[in-house]
Design an enzyme around this catalytic site. Sequence first.
Site, PDB file in Angstrom:
ATOM      1  N   ASP A 298      49.866  41.715  23.985  1.00 46.81           N
ATOM      2  CA  ASP A 298      49.339  40.934  24.729  1.00 46.81           C
ATOM      3  C   ASP A 298      50.490  39.019  25.010  1.00 46.81           C
ATOM      4  OD1 ASP A 298      47.091  42.341  24.863  1.00 46.81           O
ATOM      5  OD2 ASP A 298      46.178  41.717  22.732  1.00 46.81           O
TER       6      ASP A 298
ATOM      7  N   GLY B 121      50.031  44.254  16.224  1.00 48.36           N
ATOM      8  CA  GLY B 121      49.463  42.327  16.218  1.00 48.36           C
ATOM      9  C   GLY B 121      48.376  41.726  15.320  1.00 48.36           C
TER      10      GLY B 121
ATOM     11  N   GLU C  40      41.967  39.084  31.330  1.00 44.04           N
ATOM     12  CA  GLU C  40      40.786  39.802  30.938  1.00 44.04           C
ATOM     13  C   GLU C  40      39.588  39.111  29.613  1.00 44.04           C
ATOM     14  OE1 GLU C  40      41.275  43.971  28.392  1.00 44.04           O
ATOM     15  OE2 GLU C  40      42.320  42.027  27.231  1.00 44.04           O
TER      16      GLU C  40
ATOM     17  N   LYS D 243      45.580  33.613  57.466  1.00 52.43           N
ATOM     18  CA  LYS D 243      45.921  34.276  56.062  1.00 52.43           C
ATOM     19  C   LYS D 243      45.170  35.452  55.990  1.00 52.43           C
ATOM     20  CE  LYS D 243      47.233  33.473  51.456  1.00 52.43           C
ATOM     21  NZ  LYS D 243      48.209  34.513  51.362  1.00 52.43           N
TER      22      LYS D 243
ATOM     23  N   GLU E 202      47.633  35.012  45.201  1.00 48.87           N
ATOM     24  CA  GLU E 202      47.282  33.660  45.524  1.00 48.87           C
ATOM     25  C   GLU E 202      46.611  32.642  44.105  1.00 48.87           C
ATOM     26  OE1 GLU E 202      47.347  36.441  47.383  1.00 48.87           O
ATOM     27  OE2 GLU E 202      48.711  35.531  48.861  1.00 48.87           O
TER      28      GLU E 202
ATOM     29  N   MET F  40      44.993  43.212  30.967  1.00 54.25           N
ATOM     30  CA  MET F  40      44.911  42.848  29.268  1.00 54.25           C
ATOM     31  C   MET F  40      45.264  41.611  29.294  1.00 54.25           C
ATOM     32  SD  MET F  40      44.648  46.941  27.500  1.00 54.25           S
ATOM     33  CE  MET F  40      43.525  47.839  27.708  1.00 54.25           C
TER      34      MET F  40
ATOM     35  N   ARG G 289      48.703  45.882  47.166  1.00 56.62           N
ATOM     36  CA  ARG G 289      49.121  45.212  47.970  1.00 56.62           C
ATOM     37  C   ARG G 289      49.228  45.726  49.940  1.00 56.62           C
ATOM     38  NH1 ARG G 289      51.261  40.250  49.230  1.00 56.62           N
ATOM     39  NH2 ARG G 289      51.094  39.813  46.882  1.00 56.62           N
TER      40      ARG G 289
HETATM   41  O1  F6P Z   1      45.592  44.038  21.589  1.00 55.50           O
HETATM   42  C1  F6P Z   1      46.178  45.504  23.109  1.00 55.50           C
HETATM   43  C2  F6P Z   1      44.773  45.856  24.028  1.00 55.50           C
HETATM   44  O2  F6P Z   1      45.118  46.257  24.946  1.00 55.50           O
HETATM   45  C3  F6P Z   1      44.342  44.236  24.277  1.00 55.50           C
HETATM   46  O3  F6P Z   1      44.626  43.880  25.722  1.00 55.50           O
HETATM   47  C4  F6P Z   1      42.917  45.109  24.732  1.00 55.50           C
HETATM   48  O4  F6P Z   1      41.071  43.611  24.697  1.00 55.50           O
HETATM   49  C5  F6P Z   1      42.418  46.017  23.524  1.00 55.50           C
HETATM   50  O5  F6P Z   1      43.671  46.284  22.859  1.00 55.50           O
HETATM   51  C6  F6P Z   1      41.957  46.340  23.786  1.00 55.50           C
HETATM   52  O6  F6P Z   1      41.567  47.720  23.024  1.00 55.50           O
HETATM   53  P1  F6P Z   1      41.170  48.830  22.917  1.00 55.50           P
HETATM   54  O7  F6P Z   1      42.169  50.039  23.135  1.00 55.50           O
HETATM   55  O8  F6P Z   1      40.234  48.819  21.060  1.00 55.50           O
HETATM   56  O9  F6P Z   1      40.391  49.607  23.534  1.00 55.50           O
END
Ligand code: F6P
Length: 329
Positions: free
Chosen positions: A134, A108, A229, A220, A194, A176, A161
């Site tokens: 991501d 990435g 995150e 509701k 929601e 994530m 749910r």
């Molecule tokens: O980049 C992929 C990812 O899973 C992110 O979504 C997440 O913030 C990060 O890696 C977590 O990293 P690590 O596995 O080093 O905790």
Amino acid sequence: MKSANRIKRIGILTSGGDAPGMNAAIRSTVRSAIHHGFKVKGILRGYEGLINDEVIDMNARSVSNILTRGGTMLKTARSSEFMTKKGRKKAYETVKKNDIDGLIIIGGNGSFQGAHVFWKEFRVPSIGVPATIDNDISGSDYTIGAHTAVNTALDAIDKIRDTVTSMERIYVIEVMGREDPFIATRVGLAGGAEEVIFPHSLYSPKRICSEIIKGRKKGKISWIIVVSEGSAKAQDVADIIKKKTKFSVRALVLGHIQRGGSPEAFDRILASILGASAVDAIAVGRTDAMVGFVSQEIKVTSYAKAVMRDAAKARGDRYLYRLTKILAK
Ligand code: F6P
């Protein structure tokens, strides 16, 4: 280094967080390289393995039966040593020692930034294959693993749910994706959430609490709030809502489950196409760039551009958010 179009031996590595479909990309890269007549070396543990000379020979059989498997058979790591010039110098020694003429980097954002610096300093040609859950890379509509991660998170949310409705609760679920809301906005819409909280959704606890109180008055009974995150912590959001509404609220962090599991068909196909395209690109002398899939076509984008934020993707995220809000009545 040899000029890129005289490449005879390529090295393949996976780097950064593992993503479902990395194995499919390795398989495609190895077998396409063999098809081109190249010799193939596998580098274990990403840039760490390049620094520590963890290099193996690979052939068509080395990648048998990995297409369906999550993770990466080459292992992966986040290398702080490769961020130093000294570390990169050691990595360069490994490249020379093993007669590697070019690298295919499956990873990435951070992996491509590293590859770009490595090219500038040591002229080691490389082509990137975007693989991260991501989906935060420009120059490819999708990255390998992102679709599977969305489905994994969605499966978890569908299960939650049952409790949400049975116990008439509010659930705040953190997914994530770092600063990128790809997973959050997709599971938000597909999971009937929601609310979705992500960096550009103008998160307002006050508004969310007032919507919950009004909704309860209209009958509701349950709420699913998805948090990306990079924007907030699920527990913090849950605490605020509980304090302000006095309703039963739970926080849940889905975590690394989202990176695991067998890649779905889309990711296997994408990985197979991009792995092969990366070999095609390096074979004709392309370097310092990543292969991507844009509007049904293969596109080569410089690493420098690939790591920048994609405005079109951001517009798409905002649209999905607006639709989620309209449909969450
Ligand atoms: O980049 C992929 C990812 O899973 C992110 O979504 C997440 O913030 C990060 O890696 C977590 O990293 P690590 O596995 O080093 O905790």
